[in-house]
Design a protein around this motif. Structure first.
Motif, PDB file in Angstrom:
ATOM      1  N   VAL A  34       0.842  -1.203   0.000  1.00  0.00           N
ATOM      2  CA  VAL A  34       0.000   0.000   0.000  1.00  0.00           C
ATOM      3  C   VAL A  34       0.879   1.256   0.000  1.00  0.00           C
ATOM      4  N   ALA A  35       1.994   1.219   0.717  1.00  0.00           N
ATOM      5  CA  ALA A  35       2.915   2.357   0.738  1.00  0.00           C
ATOM      6  C   ALA A  35       3.503   2.603  -0.656  1.00  0.00           C
ATOM      7  N   ALA A  36       3.894   1.538  -1.330  1.00  0.00           N
ATOM      8  CA  ALA A  36       4.447   1.687  -2.683  1.00  0.00           C
ATOM      9  C   ALA A  36       3.393   2.225  -3.655  1.00  0.00           C
ATOM     10  N   THR A  37       2.170   1.737  -3.533  1.00  0.00           N
ATOM     11  CA  THR A  37       1.091   2.232  -4.387  1.00  0.00           C
ATOM     12  C   THR A  37       0.800   3.704  -4.109  1.00  0.00           C
ATOM     13  N   SER A  38       0.819   4.078  -2.846  1.00  0.00           N
ATOM     14  CA  SER A  38       0.586   5.470  -2.471  1.00  0.00           C
ATOM     15  C   SER A  38       1.701   6.373  -2.991  1.00  0.00           C
TER      16      SER A  38
ATOM     17  N   LEU B  88       4.853   7.062   6.043  1.00  0.00           N
ATOM     18  CA  LEU B  88       4.397   6.544   7.331  1.00  0.00           C
ATOM     19  C   LEU B  88       4.148   5.035   7.287  1.00  0.00           C
ATOM     20  N   LEU B  89       3.440   4.586   6.285  1.00  0.00           N
ATOM     21  CA  LEU B  89       3.164   3.155   6.175  1.00  0.00           C
ATOM     22  C   LEU B  89       4.430   2.347   5.930  1.00  0.00           C
ATOM     23  N   GLY B  90       5.309   2.858   5.111  1.00  0.00           N
ATOM     24  CA  GLY B  90       6.559   2.159   4.842  1.00  0.00           C
ATOM     25  C   GLY B  90       7.414   2.034   6.087  1.00  0.00           C
ATOM     26  N   ARG B  91       7.496   3.104   6.836  1.00  0.00           N
ATOM     27  CA  ARG B  91       8.281   3.070   8.080  1.00  0.00           C
ATOM     28  C   ARG B  91       7.650   2.120   9.096  1.00  0.00           C
ATOM     29  N   PHE B  92       6.348   2.128   9.213  1.00  0.00           N
ATOM     30  CA  PHE B  92       5.673   1.253  10.159  1.00  0.00           C
ATOM     31  C   PHE B  92       5.813  -0.210   9.744  1.00  0.00           C
ATOM     32  N   ALA B  93       5.720  -0.497   8.445  1.00  0.00           N
ATOM     33  CA  ALA B  93       5.910  -1.868   7.966  1.00  0.00           C
ATOM     34  C   ALA B  93       7.331  -2.337   8.253  1.00  0.00           C
ATOM     35  N   TRP B  94       8.304  -1.484   8.026  1.00  0.00           N
ATOM     36  CA  TRP B  94       9.700  -1.837   8.306  1.00  0.00           C
ATOM     37  C   TRP B  94       9.888  -2.100   9.797  1.00  0.00           C
TER      38      TRP B  94
END
Length: 63
Positions: free
Chosen positions: A11-15, A49-55
């Protein structure tokens, strides 16, 4: 194995792709320029935000 970090990363990559797409589109009026800047900034902020949280979930072993 939990798929939550993978889904959040997707979702982060799509965003991020959507934010870059919005930034690169031409606008016809001054108001449209500002609207596209706001929308692009919000999409890229969501991606960060989503990428950091996923990591973080993945590195902590929570998922």
């Amino acid at each position: 194995m939990n798929r939550a970090p993978l889904i959040m990363a997707a979702v982060a990559a799509t965003s991020a792709a959507g934010g870059l797409y919005v930034f690169t589109r031409p606008a016809r009026s001054e108001g449209a320029v500002y609207g596209r800047r706001i929308a692009g900034t919000m999409l890229i902020a969501l991606a960060l935000l989503l990428g950091r949280f996923a990591w973080a979930l993945n590195s902590w072993g929570a998922a």
